[in-house]
Design an enzyme around this catalytic site. Sequence first.
Site, PDB file in Angstrom:
ATOM      1  N   LYS A 270       0.797  -1.111  -0.208  1.00  0.00           N
ATOM      2  CA  LYS A 270       0.070   0.337   0.106  1.00  0.00           C
ATOM      3  C   LYS A 270       0.629   0.987  -0.023  1.00  0.00           C
ATOM      4  O   LYS A 270       2.005   0.935   0.496  1.00  0.00           O
ATOM      5  CB  LYS A 270      -0.983  -0.259   1.016  1.00  0.00           C
ATOM      6  CG  LYS A 270      -2.106  -1.571   1.163  1.00  0.00           C
ATOM      7  CD  LYS A 270      -3.182  -1.470   2.672  1.00  0.00           C
ATOM      8  CE  LYS A 270      -3.418  -2.496   2.056  1.00  0.00           C
ATOM      9  NZ  LYS A 270      -4.607  -1.906   3.772  1.00  0.00           N
TER      10      LYS A 270
ATOM     11  N   TYR B  45     -12.018  -2.773  -3.059  1.00  0.00           N
ATOM     12  CA  TYR B  45     -13.184  -3.159  -2.069  1.00  0.00           C
ATOM     13  C   TYR B  45     -14.479  -2.437  -1.709  1.00  0.00           C
ATOM     14  O   TYR B  45     -15.236  -2.229  -1.425  1.00  0.00           O
ATOM     15  CB  TYR B  45     -12.163  -1.404  -1.139  1.00  0.00           C
ATOM     16  CG  TYR B  45     -11.078  -1.809  -1.182  1.00  0.00           C
ATOM     17  CD1 TYR B  45     -10.502  -2.856   0.111  1.00  0.00           C
ATOM     18  CD2 TYR B  45     -10.018  -1.049  -0.654  1.00  0.00           C
ATOM     19  CE1 TYR B  45      -9.882  -3.478   1.016  1.00  0.00           C
ATOM     20  CE2 TYR B  45      -8.422  -0.837   0.088  1.00  0.00           C
ATOM     21  CZ  TYR B  45      -8.589  -2.198   0.240  1.00  0.00           C
ATOM     22  OH  TYR B  45      -6.768  -2.186   0.790  1.00  0.00           O
TER      23      TYR B  45
ATOM     24  N   PHE C 202     -14.887   3.834   7.024  1.00  0.00           N
ATOM     25  CA  PHE C 202     -13.845   4.318   7.485  1.00  0.00           C
ATOM     26  C   PHE C 202     -13.370   4.227   6.074  1.00  0.00           C
ATOM     27  O   PHE C 202     -12.701   4.721   5.395  1.00  0.00           O
ATOM     28  CB  PHE C 202     -12.243   3.551   8.095  1.00  0.00           C
ATOM     29  CG  PHE C 202     -13.054   1.752   8.075  1.00  0.00           C
ATOM     30  CD1 PHE C 202     -12.040   1.048   6.695  1.00  0.00           C
ATOM     31  CD2 PHE C 202     -13.893   0.906   8.515  1.00  0.00           C
ATOM     32  CE1 PHE C 202     -12.219  -0.397   5.873  1.00  0.00           C
ATOM     33  CE2 PHE C 202     -13.897  -0.868   8.132  1.00  0.00           C
ATOM     34  CZ  PHE C 202     -13.324  -1.190   6.699  1.00  0.00           C
TER      35      PHE C 202
ATOM     36  N   ARG D 247      -1.637 -14.781   4.075  1.00  0.00           N
ATOM     37  CA  ARG D 247      -3.115 -14.057   4.752  1.00  0.00           C
ATOM     38  C   ARG D 247      -2.124 -14.717   6.153  1.00  0.00           C
ATOM     39  O   ARG D 247      -2.035 -13.598   7.393  1.00  0.00           O
ATOM     40  CB  ARG D 247      -4.382 -15.209   5.547  1.00  0.00           C
ATOM     41  CG  ARG D 247      -5.022 -14.393   3.928  1.00  0.00           C
ATOM     42  CD  ARG D 247      -5.389 -13.199   4.133  1.00  0.00           C
ATOM     43  NE  ARG D 247      -6.255 -12.053   4.737  1.00  0.00           N
ATOM     44  CZ  ARG D 247      -7.376 -11.253   5.462  1.00  0.00           C
ATOM     45  NH1 ARG D 247      -6.813 -10.351   4.064  1.00  0.00           N
ATOM     46  NH2 ARG D 247      -8.000 -10.754   5.990  1.00  0.00           N
TER      47      ARG D 247
HETATM   48  P1  IDP Z   1      -7.182  -7.508   5.418  1.00  0.00           P
HETATM   49  O1  IDP Z   1      -6.734  -6.089   4.843  1.00  0.00           O
HETATM   50  O2  IDP Z   1      -6.847  -7.140   6.419  1.00  0.00           O
HETATM   51  O3  IDP Z   1      -8.570  -8.110   4.685  1.00  0.00           O
HETATM   52  P2  IDP Z   1     -10.223  -5.367   5.437  1.00  0.00           P
HETATM   53  O4  IDP Z   1     -11.852  -6.096   6.266  1.00  0.00           O
HETATM   54  O5  IDP Z   1     -10.628  -6.407   4.091  1.00  0.00           O
HETATM   55  O6  IDP Z   1      -9.105  -5.951   6.051  1.00  0.00           O
HETATM   56  O7  IDP Z   1     -10.445  -4.189   5.183  1.00  0.00           O
HETATM   57  C1  IDP Z   1      -9.574  -3.636   4.314  1.00  0.00           C
HETATM   58  C2  IDP Z   1      -8.616  -2.559   4.374  1.00  0.00           C
HETATM   59  O8  IDP Z   1      -9.253  -1.588   4.637  1.00  0.00           O
HETATM   60  C3  IDP Z   1      -7.741  -3.065   5.546  1.00  0.00           C
HETATM   61  O9  IDP Z   1      -6.893  -3.363   5.334  1.00  0.00           O
HETATM   62  C4  IDP Z   1      -7.770  -1.310   6.569  1.00  0.00           C
HETATM   63  O10 IDP Z   1      -6.467  -0.603   5.668  1.00  0.00           O
HETATM   64  C5  IDP Z   1      -8.494  -0.825   6.315  1.00  0.00           C
HETATM   65  N1  IDP Z   1      -9.493  -1.701   7.326  1.00  0.00           N
HETATM   66  C6  IDP Z   1     -10.235  -2.226   8.021  1.00  0.00           C
HETATM   67  N2  IDP Z   1     -10.624  -1.919   8.846  1.00  0.00           N
HETATM   68  C7  IDP Z   1     -10.742  -0.495   9.237  1.00  0.00           C
HETATM   69  C8  IDP Z   1     -10.646   0.781  10.534  1.00  0.00           C
HETATM   70  O11 IDP Z   1     -11.398  -0.269  11.653  1.00  0.00           O
HETATM   71  N3  IDP Z   1      -9.849   1.449  10.706  1.00  0.00           N
HETATM   72  C9  IDP Z   1      -9.801   2.177   9.298  1.00  0.00           C
HETATM   73  N4  IDP Z   1      -9.145   1.447   8.950  1.00  0.00           N
HETATM   74  C10 IDP Z   1      -9.831   0.104   8.177  1.00  0.00           C
HETATM   75 MG    MG Z   2      -9.857  -7.858   2.903  1.00  0.00          MG
END
Ligand code: IDP
Ligand code: MG
Length: 161
Positions: free
Chosen positions: A20, A60, A68, A96
């Site tokens: 990222k 996404y 967020f 993962r």
């Molecule tokens: P992941 O990247 O581990 O698969 P996801 O739930 O798919 O997690 O969320 C995608 C991305 O969104 C996360 O990697 C993070 O950058 C962002 N994100 C997820 N939850 C939050 C939050 O509660 N606050 C801010 N950013 C978040």
């Molecule tokens: Mg994800």
Amino acid sequence: GFSSISGIPGVRERTLIAVKPDGVQRHLVGQIMQRFELKGFQLVGLKMLQAPEELLSQHYQDLRRKPFYPSLLQYMTSGPIVVMVWEGHNVVRTSRIMVGDTNPAEAQAGTIRGDFSIHISRNVIHASDSVEGAKREIQLWFHGKELIDWTCCNHSSIYQV
Ligand code: IDP
Ligand code: MG
């Protein structure tokens, strides 16, 4: 030969990994790629780009209603990213584990997020979370011609052939 290699179940599984914008800014691209290389996974696609918002909104799509989401898109468009496809047995699940918990505060030491990040909003790396999700994301970010089928000369040292 190629046929015996493709005969190992799941060896050609692929996942989408992205460094990222924070990871690129912090010069973590090399270290992150090295972890996948040292593990034994094989790089089959790689590019650097300034991600278009439209592509990110598809990437996404499941998060559109999250509070967020707007700041996530702002973050993901704040600078260039490096998008990769890695291949190998069980690569989706294993990646993962290598990446660690979404929230770096919960990510184990030794994982990429555990070692390189602090806050959930700047967690340096993306990894597909399922084989189906990986297929969808790879199609989103890469043209078929950009993915390279090749066989590592060390294959029999990584897999039983
Ligand atoms: P992941 O990247 O581990 O698969 P996801 O739930 O798919 O997690 O969320 C995608 C991305 O969104 C996360 O990697 C993070 O950058 C962002 N994100 C997820 N939850 C939050 C939050 O509660 N606050 C801010 N950013 C978040
Ligand atoms: Mg994800």
